[in-house]
Structures are given as C-alpha cells and as structure tokens.
Write a protein that holds these residues in place. Structure first.
Motif, PDB file in Angstrom:
ATOM      1  N   GLU A  86       2.351  -2.181   9.332  1.00  0.00           N
ATOM      2  CA  GLU A  86       3.543  -1.361   9.094  1.00  0.00           C
ATOM      3  C   GLU A  86       3.514  -0.751   7.694  1.00  0.00           C
ATOM      4  OE1 GLU A  86       6.714  -3.779  11.968  1.00  0.00           O
ATOM      5  OE2 GLU A  86       6.475  -4.322   9.845  1.00  0.00           O
ATOM      6  N   ASP A  87       3.075  -1.530   6.730  1.00  0.00           N
ATOM      7  CA  ASP A  87       2.942  -1.027   5.360  1.00  0.00           C
ATOM      8  C   ASP A  87       1.962   0.144   5.314  1.00  0.00           C
ATOM      9  OD1 ASP A  87       2.955  -0.933   2.491  1.00  0.00           O
ATOM     10  OD2 ASP A  87       1.157  -2.199   2.490  1.00  0.00           O
ATOM     11  N   GLN A  88       0.837  -0.010   5.995  1.00  0.00           N
ATOM     12  CA  GLN A  88      -0.171   1.056   6.030  1.00  0.00           C
ATOM     13  C   GLN A  88       0.367   2.286   6.735  1.00  0.00           C
ATOM     14  OE1 GLN A  88      -4.368  -0.056   6.896  1.00  0.00           O
ATOM     15  NE2 GLN A  88      -4.150   1.320   8.650  1.00  0.00           N
ATOM     16  N   GLN A  89       1.095   2.091   7.824  1.00  0.00           N
ATOM     17  CA  GLN A  89       1.662   3.221   8.552  1.00  0.00           C
ATOM     18  C   GLN A  89       2.714   3.947   7.718  1.00  0.00           C
ATOM     19  OE1 GLN A  89       2.886   0.999  12.009  1.00  0.00           O
ATOM     20  NE2 GLN A  89       1.101   1.645  13.214  1.00  0.00           N
ATOM     21  N   LEU A  90       3.527   3.194   6.981  1.00  0.00           N
ATOM     22  CA  LEU A  90       4.506   3.809   6.097  1.00  0.00           C
ATOM     23  C   LEU A  90       3.805   4.649   5.031  1.00  0.00           C
ATOM     24  CD1 LEU A  90       7.386   4.190   5.059  1.00  0.00           C
ATOM     25  CD2 LEU A  90       7.150   2.011   3.827  1.00  0.00           C
ATOM     26  N   ALA A  91       2.718   4.117   4.488  1.00  0.00           N
ATOM     27  CA  ALA A  91       1.945   4.880   3.494  1.00  0.00           C
ATOM     28  C   ALA A  91       1.424   6.170   4.113  1.00  0.00           C
ATOM     29  CB  ALA A  91       0.786   4.027   2.985  1.00  0.00           C
TER      30      ALA A  91
ATOM     31  N   PHE B  19       0.835  -1.197   0.000  1.00  0.00           N
ATOM     32  CA  PHE B  19       0.000   0.000   0.000  1.00  0.00           C
ATOM     33  C   PHE B  19       0.874   1.253   0.000  1.00  0.00           C
ATOM     34  CE2 PHE B  19      -2.743   3.122   2.321  1.00  0.00           C
ATOM     35  CZ  PHE B  19      -3.658   3.286   1.301  1.00  0.00           C
ATOM     36  N   ALA B  20       2.067   1.165   0.597  1.00  0.00           N
ATOM     37  CA  ALA B  20       2.985   2.296   0.578  1.00  0.00           C
ATOM     38  C   ALA B  20       3.398   2.626  -0.859  1.00  0.00           C
ATOM     39  CB  ALA B  20       4.217   1.997   1.430  1.00  0.00           C
TER      40      ALA B  20
ATOM     41  N   ALA C 258      -4.639  -2.957  10.175  1.00  0.00           N
ATOM     42  CA  ALA C 258      -4.590  -2.787   8.728  1.00  0.00           C
ATOM     43  C   ALA C 258      -5.998  -2.926   8.165  1.00  0.00           C
ATOM     44  CB  ALA C 258      -3.666  -3.821   8.109  1.00  0.00           C
ATOM     45  N   VAL C 259      -6.367  -2.035   7.257  1.00  0.00           N
ATOM     46  CA  VAL C 259      -7.755  -2.001   6.771  1.00  0.00           C
ATOM     47  C   VAL C 259      -7.873  -2.287   5.278  1.00  0.00           C
ATOM     48  CG1 VAL C 259      -8.483  -0.419   8.593  1.00  0.00           C
ATOM     49  CG2 VAL C 259      -7.672   0.505   6.405  1.00  0.00           C
ATOM     50  N   TYR C 260      -6.763  -2.463   4.591  1.00  0.00           N
ATOM     51  CA  TYR C 260      -6.818  -2.662   3.139  1.00  0.00           C
ATOM     52  C   TYR C 260      -6.593  -4.132   2.802  1.00  0.00           C
ATOM     53  CZ  TYR C 260      -6.878   2.383   2.906  1.00  0.00           C
ATOM     54  OH  TYR C 260      -7.247   3.695   3.054  1.00  0.00           O
ATOM     55  N   GLY C 261      -7.700  -4.819   2.534  1.00  0.00           N
ATOM     56  CA  GLY C 261      -7.680  -6.257   2.308  1.00  0.00           C
ATOM     57  C   GLY C 261      -6.715  -6.737   1.234  1.00  0.00           C
ATOM     58  N   PRO C 262      -6.577  -6.041   0.088  1.00  0.00           N
ATOM     59  CA  PRO C 262      -5.696  -6.541  -0.956  1.00  0.00           C
ATOM     60  C   PRO C 262      -4.240  -6.703  -0.537  1.00  0.00           C
ATOM     61  CG  PRO C 262      -7.185  -4.894  -1.855  1.00  0.00           C
ATOM     62  CD  PRO C 262      -7.373  -4.886  -0.374  1.00  0.00           C
ATOM     63  N   HIS C 263      -3.838  -6.041   0.567  1.00  0.00           N
ATOM     64  CA  HIS C 263      -2.428  -6.103   0.955  1.00  0.00           C
ATOM     65  C   HIS C 263      -2.189  -6.935   2.214  1.00  0.00           C
ATOM     66  CE1 HIS C 263      -1.621  -3.125  -2.106  1.00  0.00           C
ATOM     67  NE2 HIS C 263      -2.543  -2.337  -1.591  1.00  0.00           N
ATOM     68  N   LEU C 264      -3.194  -7.583   2.717  1.00  0.00           N
ATOM     69  CA  LEU C 264      -3.031  -8.342   3.952  1.00  0.00           C
ATOM     70  C   LEU C 264      -2.088  -9.525   3.787  1.00  0.00           C
ATOM     71  CD1 LEU C 264      -6.693  -8.347   5.373  1.00  0.00           C
ATOM     72  CD2 LEU C 264      -4.762  -6.896   6.054  1.00  0.00           C
ATOM     73  N   MET C 265      -2.020 -10.076   2.574  1.00  0.00           N
ATOM     74  CA  MET C 265      -1.207 -11.271   2.346  1.00  0.00           C
ATOM     75  C   MET C 265       0.000 -10.998   1.443  1.00  0.00           C
ATOM     76  SD  MET C 265      -2.953 -13.372   4.147  1.00  0.00           S
ATOM     77  CE  MET C 265      -2.154 -14.914   3.722  1.00  0.00           C
ATOM     78  N   THR C 266       0.309  -9.730   1.173  1.00  0.00           N
ATOM     79  CA  THR C 266       1.331  -9.437   0.166  1.00  0.00           C
ATOM     80  C   THR C 266       2.538  -8.675   0.710  1.00  0.00           C
ATOM     81  OG1 THR C 266       0.222  -7.367  -0.460  1.00  0.00           O
ATOM     82  CG2 THR C 266      -0.411  -9.374  -1.659  1.00  0.00           C
ATOM     83  N   THR C 267       2.528  -8.296   1.972  1.00  0.00           N
ATOM     84  CA  THR C 267       3.607  -7.439   2.485  1.00  0.00           C
ATOM     85  C   THR C 267       4.748  -8.216   3.126  1.00  0.00           C
ATOM     86  OG1 THR C 267       2.568  -7.186   4.660  1.00  0.00           O
ATOM     87  CG2 THR C 267       1.911  -5.621   2.944  1.00  0.00           C
ATOM     88  N   ALA C 268       4.508  -9.448   3.545  1.00  0.00           N
ATOM     89  CA  ALA C 268       5.519 -10.203   4.303  1.00  0.00           C
ATOM     90  C   ALA C 268       6.801 -10.385   3.501  1.00  0.00           C
ATOM     91  CB  ALA C 268       4.949 -11.551   4.730  1.00  0.00           C
TER      92      ALA C 268
END
Length: 249
Positions: free
Chosen positions: A209-214, A78-79, A191-201
């Motif tokens: 953390e991805d959402q916070q960075l964004a 998401f970032a 985290a609230v954005y479903g498309p990225h729940l399984m893609t950031t690891a």
C-alpha cells in the motif's frame, strides 16, 4: 553494504508516529551549505530581487526536504521518500533554475539530452537494488540526492531558456515517463523496496500500500506539474513572452 538491522539510513531509523515531530536532521553537512546559501542570497547584489526571493524559496524547500521531520519519515515510508524526491525535482530544481540567469541559444538537442538525462537518473535510483544501496550507505545516498537535484536543475534551465514548442515537448515527455514509473509502482504485484518492508505497519500501511501510494503521488500530482507547465509554455508560444518582451513569430 546490504540493508539490514545494522544499516541506518542517512535520515535516521524509521520513526514511530508519536516521535516524528522530534526527528529534525541537524547534520552540519546539511545545515552549513543551506545557511551559507541563505546568507549569500540576503547580501548579494549579483541577482535581482526576484531571483533572490526565488533562491530563498528554493533553500526553504531544501530545508523541508532534508532538515524537517519529512527526512525521517522518508526512512519509514516510500511514499514520504517520493514526496521528498518530488520536492527536489519538481519544486526546488525549477526554483533554482529560475533564480539563475536565462541561458541563450538553447538548441532542441540540448533540451532533449537534458530531458533524457533526468529520466535516466530518476529511473536509475528507483531500481530496487540501487535504492536499497542509497539507504544503506551515506555516500551513495548523497550521490542519489545530488544527481537527482543536479539533473533536474539542468532540465529546468533548458526548459526555461528553450523555445516554447521545444520546452513543451520536453515537459510532456517528462510527464509521460514519470507517469509510467508511477503506474509501474501502482500496479506492481508486490512490494519491491526492501528498506520499507518492516517500517510501514506503524503508519497503518502495508509495504505494498505504501508503494502504491508513492506511485499515485508520482503518477497524478507530480506528472500534473509537468503538464501544467507544458500548457504554460503553449500559452507562451501563442502569446508574447513576458520575460523577453518578444512578440510571437
């Protein structure tokens, strides 16, 4: 269509770090208009040299956003999607606006309408359900990108042509609302954005953390662009306008 295993975002499935550099988007629906725009800017005599160079830079920024591996990375993080969108609204849009002829007789109300419209479009597409829909359906994705860019071009056209105090106010209001959206993402408890729940690891980040960075990207550097431009408008208000040659009242 709900986001799930069968839904592939327009930019493609989330890549692994080792594969990122190979993930160029060669969609003819993107390459064709960018190529036409680039060729037209090279041959046209309807624009000044400065306007053509500014337009060419805008085309380059759009190519980075939609053709380069950043497009694929935005499916994973998401970032990266935030960087992608900020390239549209904070870089490509003002370049396009400054390549166009300067408008005349821009009133306070028109600037405020453009400011509010841009804010509504930005917040609208950051609603989790609507963002998920955009990454689940190519037509919705196209609508998201076109409206984000279009509303921002209109905003910057108004800012460029408005009296300096009005332009500065529109920029400050935009800075505040973008900072608020960034802060909301930073301080969200989950985290609230479903498309990225399984893609950031794979990229060493949790979804939160991805959402916070964004949110930090939106809160600090992006809002800073509007603040810097507002300060330039204040300087324009105090001193002569270099584009018009008019002295301050």
């Amino acid at each position: 269509m709900m986001f799930g295993a069968t839904a592939i975002p327009y930019c493609g499935p989330a890549p692994l770090p080792a594969d990122l550099w190979d993930q160029w988007n060669l969609d003819p629906l993107i390459l064709a208009p960018l190529t036409v725009a680039a060729v037209w800017l090279c041959v046209t005599r309807l624009l000044t040299v400065r306007a053509r160079l500014t337009g060419a830079l805008a085309v380059t920024i759009l190519a980075i956003a939609f053709v380069s591996p950043l497009c694929a990375l935005s499916s994973a993080l998401f970032a990266a999607r935030t960087v992608h969108h900020l390239l549209l609204v904070c870089v490509a849009a003002p370049l396009i606006a400054f390549a166009l002829p300067r408008a005349s007789h821009v009133r306070f109300g028109a600037v405020m309408i453009a400011t509010v419209l841009q804010a509504v479009v930005l917040w609208f597409w950051h609603a989790p359900a609507l963002y998920e829909a955009a990454l689940s359906n190519d037509l919705v994705y196209a609508l998201m990108e076109v409206t984000l860019l279009g509303a921002s071009v209109l905003f910057w056209v108004m800012i460029r042509s408005a009296p300096a105090p009005t332009a500065a106010l529109g920029l400050v209001l935009t800075m505040v609302q973008m900072g608020m959206l960034g802060a909301l993402l930073v301080f969200a408890g989950s985290a609230v954005y479903g498309p990225h729940l399984m893609t950031t690891a794979a990229w060493g980040l949790t979804p939160l953390e991805d959402q916070q960075l964004a949110g930090l990207i939106m809160w600090a550097p992006a809002a800073g662009i509007y603040l810097l431009t507002a300060l330039i408008q204040v300087a324009r208000w105090i001193g002569p306008d270099p584009e018009s040659g008019r002295q301050p009242a």
